[in-house]
Write a protein that holds these residues in place. Structure first.
Motif, short mmCIF file in Angstrom:
data_model
loop_
_atom_site.label_atom_id
_atom_site.label_comp_id
_atom_site.label_asym_id
_atom_site.label_seq_id
_atom_site.Cartn_x
_atom_site.Cartn_y
_atom_site.Cartn_z
N PRO A 195 67.51 68.29 74.16
CA PRO A 195 67.14 68.50 75.58
C PRO A 195 67.78 67.48 76.52
N MET A 196 67.97 66.25 76.05
CA MET A 196 68.60 65.24 76.92
C MET A 196 70.04 65.65 77.25
N PRO A 235 60.80 68.45 82.28
CA PRO A 235 60.75 68.06 80.85
C PRO A 235 59.69 67.00 80.59
N ASP A 236 59.26 66.92 79.34
CA ASP A 236 58.44 65.79 78.91
C ASP A 236 59.10 65.20 77.66
N PHE A 237 59.95 64.23 77.90
CA PHE A 237 60.66 63.61 76.77
C PHE A 237 59.73 62.70 75.97
N ASN A 238 58.56 62.45 76.53
CA ASN A 238 57.61 61.61 75.80
C ASN A 238 57.11 62.31 74.53
N ILE A 239 57.33 63.62 74.48
CA ILE A 239 57.00 64.38 73.27
C ILE A 239 57.68 63.74 72.05
N THR A 262 60.78 69.74 68.05
CA THR A 262 62.19 70.18 67.95
C THR A 262 62.35 71.55 68.60
N LEU A 263 61.39 72.44 68.33
CA LEU A 263 61.45 73.78 68.94
C LEU A 263 61.39 73.69 70.45
N TRP A 264 60.52 72.80 70.96
CA TRP A 264 60.44 72.61 72.41
C TRP A 264 61.80 72.15 72.96
N GLY A 265 62.40 71.19 72.24
CA GLY A 265 63.71 70.67 72.67
C GLY A 265 64.74 71.77 72.77
N SER A 267 64.19 75.06 72.99
CA SER A 267 63.78 76.04 74.00
C SER A 267 64.05 75.52 75.42
N PHE A 268 63.73 74.25 75.63
CA PHE A 268 63.98 73.66 76.96
C PHE A 268 65.49 73.59 77.24
N ALA A 269 66.26 73.27 76.21
CA ALA A 269 67.72 73.20 76.37
C ALA A 269 68.26 74.58 76.75
N VAL A 270 67.70 75.63 76.18
CA VAL A 270 68.15 77.00 76.50
C VAL A 270 67.90 77.29 77.98
N SER A 271 66.69 76.97 78.46
CA SER A 271 66.38 77.26 79.87
C SER A 271 67.27 76.44 80.81
N VAL A 272 67.51 75.19 80.46
CA VAL A 272 68.37 74.34 81.30
C VAL A 272 69.81 74.88 81.27
N LEU A 273 70.20 75.34 80.11
CA LEU A 273 71.56 75.87 79.96
C LEU A 273 71.76 77.15 80.78
#
Lengths: 327, 243
Positions: free
Chosen positions: B146-147, B193-197, B219-222, B224-230
């Motif tokens: 996600p980062m 995002p919540d990178f504190n996860i 990991t799944l959140w990472g 999934s979030f990367a997909v939406s950002v992408l």
């Protein structure tokens, strides 16, 4: 709407939905792992809270090395520094202990604040010395003016320490002494007995604790009695302590009415079958008519009720051959 | 897929061929090892400090990898490499996906190397590594995806120095969103995002058990979030005028 745009919107909506759902689930899950989160800081530290805590800790250790001692001039600064470490790492067991110890003499209330937080933190539950130190500071360094319920709190802290580590006799002694101090402060015990001094109070506290042990052993004890009456100290140890204190009290306060009433109650309930001399409370042997330590007459036991011969065990008298009567 | 992997391969190979990467990994492992000497200065807390230093430096490495992509894409756009690539039958979205996959693989390899280096140093010093410590490093590795996605987003919407600063700021403040937005559905974790996860450093250092389920969900959140950002990045990138 173009097909590619529509596809993007759908993917976006689905991925945002999944991300949001997962994040909420993780937040719930995290509450089980990070149980002390509410003790921590909300400052934006980019996830480096623990690392910052480590650096602050080393700076604190270094700072303490530069001090001549803890005094009124630096106690607030030390408290602030310790809290800064613990805010960034609320599960730092050694931080609570060291912080509490550092401030205990000059700022006992601040010390208790730190130690109580550490004692109540489940992630520090392997540490018995934090609640023990908290109890010690509350019982010995905090005054009644500063905290009227200090002894009740000390008792709770010592009890917590015993539950975590029951192997140390001095922790159990501290618990009983805190109870005794509270009884001494209250002045009155059961049946209108007035508590006379610390030895007497200690005897009373041991007896109260022993009653809890007995309540647990009673088959017909109610569930409430069993829960409320669970003793933290073994009955045998309590008996040993009660006997030693009673003997001391017999020497120090032989004429005091309240003390005598307490000792009589203890002997009657706790040492009913222990063959103790009523005067000096030392044990006497079978066949003895008088106590060999103080010369006081004692109730004889271990002799044949027909011929008076000394019994050696078994079911028959070795002298007259008659069956031994068991009263 | 082949085109995406070609772009990804070009990206991660280029990064991992740089000797400076291995030098930095070596420096990180040496720093972690040197924490062993903090025994006196930390009143015997050197074990925890060693563990935590490794996690903090590994996170820093992950952030640096994410920031590096904010320079990589604008550089390729300026030098015309991206234009040449996009002139071939390669979609802009595929290019971005390839870049994200490439930089994520590079990030995973670098953070993985630091994690393995830490384990070796720690075993040498203390004979054993607790599972929670390994899990802490796995979470840091998971945070790379996600980062990097955030880095990709800013690299297409802002000039490179600004993109780097914005990425760093979002990553920094993205660790504190739970306290502010924790109760707001969709916004929390979906849009912001919540990178504190991925931040269970204290728990890892104190050897608190972390469930594998949590690591999987994180990991799944990472991803999934990367997909939406992408998807958002791709929307901006498709409208970008490339010369």
């Amino acid at each position: 709407m173009k097909k590619s745009v529509f596809r993007r919107v759908v993917i976006l909506v689905v991925s945002v939905g999944i991300s949001s759902g997962l994040a909420s689930a993780l937040l719930q899950e995290r509450r089980y792992i990070d149980i002390s989160a509410e003790l921590g800081t909300n400052a934006p530290e980019g996830g480096f809270n623990k690392f910052i805590a480590d650096i602050q800790w080393m700076l604190l250790v270094h700072h303490c090395g530069t001090l001549q001692g803890v005094n009124e001039g630096n106690v607030d600064d030390l408290y602030r520094r310790i809290n800064a470490v613990l805010k960034n790492d609320p599960d730092f067991t050694e931080g609570y202990y060291f912080g509490g110890l550092l401030l205990s003499v000059k700022a006992p209330l601040k010390s208790v604040d730190i130690l109580t937080r550490g004692a109540n933190n489940e992630h520090c539950a392997s540490s018995w010395n934090i609640p023990f130190l908290a109890g010690y500071v509350l019982a010995n360094l905090v005054t009644d003016e500063q905290m009227p319920d200090r002894l009740e709190r000390a008792e709770r802290m010592f009890a917590l320490a015993i539950r975590r580590q029951s192997g140390f006799p001095f922790v159990r002694s501290a618990y009983l002494r805190a109870k005794a101090k509270r009884l001494e402060k209250d002045g009155k015990w059961r049946n209108g007995i007035v508590v006379r001094g610390d030895y007497h109070a200690f005897l009373c506290s041991c007896y109260d604790e022993w009653l809890k042990t007995r309540a647990m052993q009673t088959t017909h004890a109610t569930p409430a009695a069993r829960v409320g009456g669970s003793s933290l100290i073994a009955g045998a140890e309590l008996k040993e302590r009660m006997l030693a204190v009673s003997q001391q009290l017999k020497i120090e306060m032989p004429r005091n009415k309240d003390v005598r009433r307490t000792i009589n109650m203890v002997v009657e309930k706790v040492f009913a079958n222990e063959h103790l001399c009523p005067e000096c409370l030392l044990p006497y042997g079978p066949g003895d008519k008088y106590c060999s330590h103080c010369g006081h007459s004692v109730k004889m036991y271990g002799v044949c009720s027909y011929c008076g011969a000394l019994l050696h065990g078994g079911d028959y008298c070795p002298k007259c051959g008659r069956p031994v009567k068991v009263k | 897929m082949d085109r995406i992997m070609a772009v990804a391969g070009g990206t991660w190979r280029r990064i991992l061929r740089m000797p400076v990467v291995y030098f930095l990994v070596l420096c990180v492992v040496a720093l972690v090892g040197s924490a062993y000497r903090y025994n006196m200065l930390s009143l015997g807390m050197h074990k925890t400090i060693m563990m935590d230093t490794s996690l903090a430096l590994n996170t820093l490495a992950a952030i640096l990898v994410a920031i590096s992509i904010t320079f990589e894409i604008p550089r390729e756009l300026r030098s015309g490499v991206a234009t040449t690539l996009l002139a071939k039958p390669l979609g802009r979205t595929q290019y971005l996906v390839g870049k994200l996959v490439g930089i994520s693989i590079a990030g995973l390899v670098i953070t993985g190397m630091i994690g393995v280096g830490f384990c070796l140093v720690f075993i040498t010093a203390f004979d054993r590594v607790a599972m929670s410590m390994v899990q802490g490093h796995l979470l840091v590795m998971g945070s790379v995806i996600p980062m990097c996605a955030v880095g990709v987003l800013f690299s297409v919407v802002a000039p490179d120095p600004l993109a780097a600063v914005l990425t760093a700021l979002v990553i920094w403040f993205g660790h504190s969103t739970a306290a502010v937005l924790g109760g707001i559905p969709v916004l929390y974790g979906g849009i912001t995002p919540d990178f504190n996860i991925f931040n269970l450093k204290a728990e890892s250092a104190h050897e608190v058990a972390i469930s594998w389920w949590y690591i999987l969900l994180a990991t799944l959140w990472g991803v999934s979030f990367a997909v939406s950002v992408l998807v958002v990045s791709s929307s901006f990138f498709s409208r970008k005028d490339l010369r």
